[in-house]
Design a protein around this motif. Sequence first.
Motif, PDB file in Angstrom:
ATOM      1  N   LYS A 216       0.705  -0.987  -0.016  1.00 41.15           N
ATOM      2  CA  LYS A 216       0.075  -0.075  -0.153  1.00 41.15           C
ATOM      3  C   LYS A 216       1.023   1.373   0.120  1.00 41.15           C
ATOM      4  O   LYS A 216       0.637   2.246  -0.797  1.00 41.15           O
TER       5      LYS A 216
ATOM      6  N   PHE B 266      -7.629   0.357   0.553  1.00 44.80           N
ATOM      7  CA  PHE B 266      -6.584  -0.676   0.182  1.00 44.80           C
ATOM      8  C   PHE B 266      -5.361  -1.107   1.252  1.00 44.80           C
ATOM      9  O   PHE B 266      -5.160  -0.225   1.934  1.00 44.80           O
TER      10      PHE B 266
ATOM     11  N   SER C 105      -4.499 -10.726  -5.241  1.00 39.30           N
ATOM     12  CA  SER C 105      -5.501 -10.174  -4.466  1.00 39.30           C
ATOM     13  C   SER C 105      -5.975  -8.823  -4.766  1.00 39.30           C
ATOM     14  O   SER C 105      -6.935  -8.228  -4.705  1.00 39.30           O
ATOM     15  N   THR C 106      -4.856  -8.107  -5.215  1.00 37.90           N
ATOM     16  CA  THR C 106      -4.898  -6.537  -5.799  1.00 37.90           C
ATOM     17  C   THR C 106      -5.602  -6.582  -6.944  1.00 37.90           C
ATOM     18  O   THR C 106      -6.693  -5.815  -6.956  1.00 37.90           O
TER      19      THR C 106
ATOM     20  N   ASP D  59      -8.021  -8.735  -7.774  1.00 43.48           N
ATOM     21  CA  ASP D  59      -9.277  -9.255  -7.300  1.00 43.48           C
ATOM     22  C   ASP D  59      -9.867  -7.892  -6.701  1.00 43.48           C
ATOM     23  O   ASP D  59     -11.500  -7.617  -7.215  1.00 43.48           O
ATOM     24  N   TYR D  60      -9.420  -7.031  -5.969  1.00 38.18           N
ATOM     25  CA  TYR D  60      -9.997  -6.085  -5.362  1.00 38.18           C
ATOM     26  C   TYR D  60     -10.342  -4.941  -6.218  1.00 38.18           C
ATOM     27  O   TYR D  60     -11.476  -4.516  -6.445  1.00 38.18           O
TER      28      TYR D  60
ATOM     29  N   SER E   1     -13.319  -5.887  -8.235  1.00 38.66           N
ATOM     30  CA  SER E   1     -14.666  -5.822  -7.648  1.00 38.66           C
ATOM     31  C   SER E   1     -15.288  -4.444  -7.519  1.00 38.66           C
ATOM     32  O   SER E   1     -16.420  -3.980  -7.599  1.00 38.66           O
TER      33      SER E   1
END
Length: 317
Positions: free
Chosen positions: A56, A71, A78-79, A81-82, A85
Amino acid sequence: MNCVYDMIVIGGGPGGISATVEAKMRGLQSVLLIEKGENHSQTIRKFYKDNKRVDKDYKGQVVELKGSVQFSDGSKESTLDYFDSLLDNGEIDTAFNSEVESVKKVGNSFQVVTTKAGYEAKNVIVAIGKMGKPNKPDYPIPPSIKQLVNFNLDKCSQGEKLLIVGGGNSAAEYALELSKTNTVTLNYRRPTFSRLNDINEEQLYAYDGQELLRLRLGVDIKSLENASGKVRVNFTDGNFTVYDRVVYAIGGTTPVDFLKKCGITLDGAGHPIFDENYQTEVPGLYIGGDIAVNSGGSIAMALNHSYHIIEHILGQR
């Protein structure tokens, strides 16, 4: 041009996505995100190896997030995916595979022309990154070995003797990851690291001590040569070593030509000129993310740039 957007964002990285999400949540309903790649976050997809850590903040410089988009540290997967979304839940209008050719202000609005279409907007944010145009060395790369000299990990395979060049976190993480299946040397022209996070620096010295990789610090590269289909690296201390492949991870440069096409004024060093609101000398034209800082950009900084820009746009209404 069927409508006039409240805002167009150029660049589908974390900063660009957060700007569109923040704008939609704060009432700017007519928002378009333009990205020249086939999907968002091209820098992360292209330059980050699978499972690579995504921080971050930059080198422990903790930034308190101001806006609606939150964040935290994660992995490449995972980043992505975030941010997937965020785009899905925010129902953001997007134009992928669309490279911007020009941005021009006509009257009170901007004409944004891409390779596929033309758009009109009241405000424009340029939120492109630097890594799309990686730095390259000053010395020439012989054409006969260009396929063995890379600026990402796309062509790396197991069992190679590799030289990684650079002193930042990307170079460190490349070296640490590749040393699991290759013989790796990390070369940095300075005698000590100054830009690494604590974890990467600790691991590098530990791996060096365990002879899992070699650190070659305090010496620069003078030139590259073809050595029977491999890369001979000539160092400034008079020594040379032959490698199967050389990977440069020496950062990115401000895309000067593109900024000029967008009508953004640059200073003598080629950096964009903008005020405390990240607004350029053209009212309504903003800049944010990596290209708004000379060094040490981070996802957190990019998200906060977006928040402050949206705050300023709303204040002008």
